[in-house]
Design a protein around this motif. Structure first.
Motif, PDB file in Angstrom:
ATOM      1  N   ASP A 165       1.564  -1.448   4.259  1.00  0.00           N
ATOM      2  CA  ASP A 165       0.952  -2.766   4.453  1.00  0.00           C
ATOM      3  C   ASP A 165       1.133  -3.618   3.195  1.00  0.00           C
ATOM      4  O   ASP A 165       0.992  -3.132   2.062  1.00  0.00           O
ATOM      5  CB  ASP A 165      -0.540  -2.636   4.761  1.00  0.00           C
ATOM      6  CG  ASP A 165      -0.818  -2.254   6.199  1.00  0.00           C
ATOM      7  OD1 ASP A 165       0.103  -2.360   7.029  1.00  0.00           O
ATOM      8  OD2 ASP A 165      -1.968  -1.849   6.502  1.00  0.00           O
TER       9      ASP A 165
ATOM     10  N   VAL B 183       0.843  -1.198   0.000  1.00  0.00           N
ATOM     11  CA  VAL B 183       0.000   0.000   0.000  1.00  0.00           C
ATOM     12  C   VAL B 183       0.880   1.251   0.000  1.00  0.00           C
ATOM     13  O   VAL B 183       1.788   1.387   0.831  1.00  0.00           O
ATOM     14  CB  VAL B 183      -0.936   0.006   1.229  1.00  0.00           C
ATOM     15  CG1 VAL B 183      -1.728   1.317   1.289  1.00  0.00           C
ATOM     16  CG2 VAL B 183      -1.887  -1.194   1.180  1.00  0.00           C
TER      17      VAL B 183
ATOM     18  N   VAL C 143      -3.548   5.904   0.701  1.00  0.00           N
ATOM     19  CA  VAL C 143      -4.726   5.454   1.445  1.00  0.00           C
ATOM     20  C   VAL C 143      -5.802   6.535   1.401  1.00  0.00           C
ATOM     21  O   VAL C 143      -5.536   7.701   1.724  1.00  0.00           O
ATOM     22  CB  VAL C 143      -4.361   5.146   2.914  1.00  0.00           C
ATOM     23  CG1 VAL C 143      -5.597   4.676   3.681  1.00  0.00           C
ATOM     24  CG2 VAL C 143      -3.274   4.079   2.976  1.00  0.00           C
TER      25      VAL C 143
ATOM     26  N   LYS D 241      -4.618  -8.470   4.431  1.00  0.00           N
ATOM     27  CA  LYS D 241      -3.280  -8.151   4.914  1.00  0.00           C
ATOM     28  C   LYS D 241      -2.438  -9.414   5.085  1.00  0.00           C
ATOM     29  O   LYS D 241      -2.931 -10.475   5.470  1.00  0.00           O
ATOM     30  CB  LYS D 241      -3.363  -7.383   6.238  1.00  0.00           C
ATOM     31  CG  LYS D 241      -3.809  -5.946   6.056  1.00  0.00           C
ATOM     32  CD  LYS D 241      -3.472  -5.066   7.249  1.00  0.00           C
ATOM     33  CE  LYS D 241      -4.426  -5.299   8.410  1.00  0.00           C
ATOM     34  NZ  LYS D 241      -4.234  -4.264   9.464  1.00  0.00           N
TER      35      LYS D 241
ATOM     36  N   ASP E 290     -10.853  -1.682   2.605  1.00  0.00           N
ATOM     37  CA  ASP E 290     -10.923  -2.362   3.900  1.00  0.00           C
ATOM     38  C   ASP E 290     -11.514  -3.751   3.753  1.00  0.00           C
ATOM     39  O   ASP E 290     -11.128  -4.680   4.475  1.00  0.00           O
ATOM     40  CB  ASP E 290     -11.785  -1.547   4.883  1.00  0.00           C
ATOM     41  CG  ASP E 290     -11.030  -0.391   5.511  1.00  0.00           C
ATOM     42  OD1 ASP E 290      -9.802  -0.501   5.681  1.00  0.00           O
ATOM     43  OD2 ASP E 290     -11.666   0.630   5.827  1.00  0.00           O
TER      44      ASP E 290
ATOM     45  N   VAL F 208      -0.416  -6.549   0.997  1.00  0.00           N
ATOM     46  CA  VAL F 208      -1.761  -7.081   0.828  1.00  0.00           C
ATOM     47  C   VAL F 208      -1.852  -7.912  -0.442  1.00  0.00           C
ATOM     48  O   VAL F 208      -1.066  -7.750  -1.380  1.00  0.00           O
ATOM     49  CB  VAL F 208      -2.819  -5.952   0.776  1.00  0.00           C
ATOM     50  CG1 VAL F 208      -2.798  -5.132   2.058  1.00  0.00           C
ATOM     51  CG2 VAL F 208      -2.619  -5.053  -0.437  1.00  0.00           C
TER      52      VAL F 208
ATOM     53  N   ASP G 130      -8.602   0.375   8.109  1.00  0.00           N
ATOM     54  CA  ASP G 130      -7.874  -0.818   8.542  1.00  0.00           C
ATOM     55  C   ASP G 130      -6.538  -0.994   7.835  1.00  0.00           C
ATOM     56  O   ASP G 130      -5.816  -1.953   8.103  1.00  0.00           O
ATOM     57  CB  ASP G 130      -8.750  -2.056   8.308  1.00  0.00           C
ATOM     58  CG  ASP G 130      -8.224  -3.289   9.024  1.00  0.00           C
ATOM     59  OD1 ASP G 130      -7.831  -3.166  10.201  1.00  0.00           O
ATOM     60  OD2 ASP G 130      -8.187  -4.375   8.402  1.00  0.00           O
ATOM     61  N   LEU G 131      -6.202  -0.107   6.908  1.00  0.00           N
ATOM     62  CA  LEU G 131      -4.972  -0.225   6.135  1.00  0.00           C
ATOM     63  C   LEU G 131      -4.173   1.058   6.238  1.00  0.00           C
ATOM     64  O   LEU G 131      -4.733   2.147   6.414  1.00  0.00           O
ATOM     65  CB  LEU G 131      -5.285  -0.513   4.660  1.00  0.00           C
ATOM     66  CG  LEU G 131      -6.028  -1.813   4.347  1.00  0.00           C
ATOM     67  CD1 LEU G 131      -6.519  -1.803   2.908  1.00  0.00           C
ATOM     68  CD2 LEU G 131      -5.143  -3.025   4.590  1.00  0.00           C
ATOM     69  N   GLU G 132      -2.862   0.927   6.104  1.00  0.00           N
ATOM     70  CA  GLU G 132      -2.003   2.100   6.112  1.00  0.00           C
ATOM     71  C   GLU G 132      -0.855   1.883   5.145  1.00  0.00           C
ATOM     72  O   GLU G 132      -0.597   0.752   4.696  1.00  0.00           O
ATOM     73  CB  GLU G 132      -1.480   2.378   7.514  1.00  0.00           C
ATOM     74  CG  GLU G 132      -0.699   1.246   8.134  1.00  0.00           C
ATOM     75  CD  GLU G 132      -0.322   1.516   9.583  1.00  0.00           C
ATOM     76  OE1 GLU G 132       0.713   0.962  10.019  1.00  0.00           O
ATOM     77  OE2 GLU G 132      -1.044   2.270  10.261  1.00  0.00           O
TER      78      GLU G 132
END
Length: 385
Positions: A79, A65, A68, A142, A137, A81, A74-76
């Motif tokens: 991350d 990621v 954002v 993740k 999200d 994924v 829920d993600l930054e």
């Protein structure tokens, strides 16, 4: 950024396209670390769909990621994924019931969306340097930090869950016997899933020796080469009758061994109903069939006018007479990907053995040609920007 762009039948090219941007507050942007070539991509590549030149391919994607949206919680950034090939909203009735492959919000007029695929919505594919993930999200799974299990985790986008889905559609249980038609990536993952689930006997049916070798080596499957003799009779002779369950991991571009052509893989040998009819013959009365293999309502390259309309000559009378049940439809990846991820993390599953090639994005045109020709040793190709 560079991306794999469809130019026309049997031609893709790596070209510069626009970078993705945040379009909605629930989006994220990822830098692609791995994208995969899928057998489903070949349907478009071969001109067997309504795909128009210019589409960016790639529905099996993972990465890091980098941007954002404001509504993502829920993600930054940073991350790692993997994205299911299904694009889903998470809150329509189908999504709430677990049918994320049939989301009714992401592709108006059609149940289901996907990245880089004809008729599956406006979602650019990930055989590129970057990708936008909507409803992030919900859609982005993740993964542990670092690069461990990169090949195995990439398969969580599609083929490992889809193989598992085939066995779920057939209601495969521990101790069952199962015949899996097709030893391409999905068929191999179905056989591997059957092994994990505790199937007593697994039969893998294909014509490519290297694929059958993988099924035997990694899935403890009995290899059945349909070019050598009637696969139904081979299985019945080996098993002593019909098997409990069956999986179609081939779909509508199935090869009929009764048809002859100049090359082993030739569209002139196709019979889109042959695998379904063989499954009906292979599975015992009251047995169950799982059909994750792709079938389409229109096929511009079909062998006859009826098949071009998505109509097949299925032995429904025999299916009825045997009291068999069947389940169909594309995989709802989110029903399985979290648990399969955890099996990989804990060392209880490692599907990466199916990967035959990891190459640069620039080599995509060459690998599409090799994969389309069903060359020996080409099973699953991963692309790395």
């Amino acid at each position: 950024m560079d991306a794999v762009v469809y130019k026309g039948p049997h031609e893709v090219a790596v070209e510069e396209v626009d970078e993705p941007e945040i379009e909605h507050p629930n989006d994220v942007i990822i830098d692609i670390t791995t994208s995969c070539i899928c057998g489903s991509d070949l349907h478009m590549y071969e001109g067997r769909t309504a795909a128009e030149p210019g589409i960016v391919f790639g529905h099996e994607n993972m990465g890091i990621v980098t941007e954002v949206g404001d509504a993502v919680s829920d993600l930054e950034e940073g991350d790692r994924v993997v994205a299911p090939f299904n694009v889903a909203c998470g809150f329509c009735e189908n999504c709430e019931d677990g049918y994320t492959g049939f989301c009714t919000n992401v592709n108006p007029g059609f149940a289901g969306g996907a990245y880089g695929y004809v008729a599956m919505g406006p979602y650019t594919g990930g055989q590129a340097e970057q990708l936008r993930i909507p409803y992030a999200d919900f859609n982005a799974l993740k993964l542990p930090e670092g690069d461990e299990h990169e090949d195995a985790f990439a398969l969580l986008a599609d083929i490992f869950p889809t193989g598992w889905h085939g066995t779920e559609l057939a209601n495969l249980e521990a101790g069952d016997s199962v015949a899996i038609y097709g030893a391409g990536p999905v068929g191999l993952m179905a056989a591997y899933s059957a092994k994990i689930k505790g199937a007593a006997e697994i039969y893998s049916i294909d014509r490519v020796p290297s694929r059958l070798d993988l099924a035997e080596q990694h899935c403890d499957a009995t290899p059945i080469n349909f070019e050598e003799a009637d696969p139904v009779e081979q299985i019945k002779d080996e098993h002593g009758g019909g098997v409990d369950k069956g999986v179609d991991a081939v779909g509508y571009q199935a090869i009929d061994p009764e048809k002859e052509a100049d090359e082993a893989y030739d569209p002139a040998r196709e019979n889109p109903a042959v695998v379904l009819n063989n499954l009906i013959r292979t599975v015992k009365p009251t047995g169950e069939l799982g059909i994750p293999g792709l079938y389409v309502p229109e096929d511009p390259g079909a062998p006859d006018e009826i098949a071009a309309q998505g109509r097949l000559g299925i032995d429904f009378g025999l299916l009825f007479e045997k009291g068999q049940k069947l389940g169909t439809g594309q995989c709802n990846v989110k029903s399985y990907n979290r648990e399969l991820r955890d099996l990989i993390i804990e060392g209880r599953a490692d599907p990466s053995w199916v990967v035959s090639h990891r190459v640069s994005l620039e080599e995509a045109p060459e690998m599409y040609q090799k994969f389309d020709n069903r060359e020996e040793g080409v099973t699953k190709v991963l692309l790395e920007p």
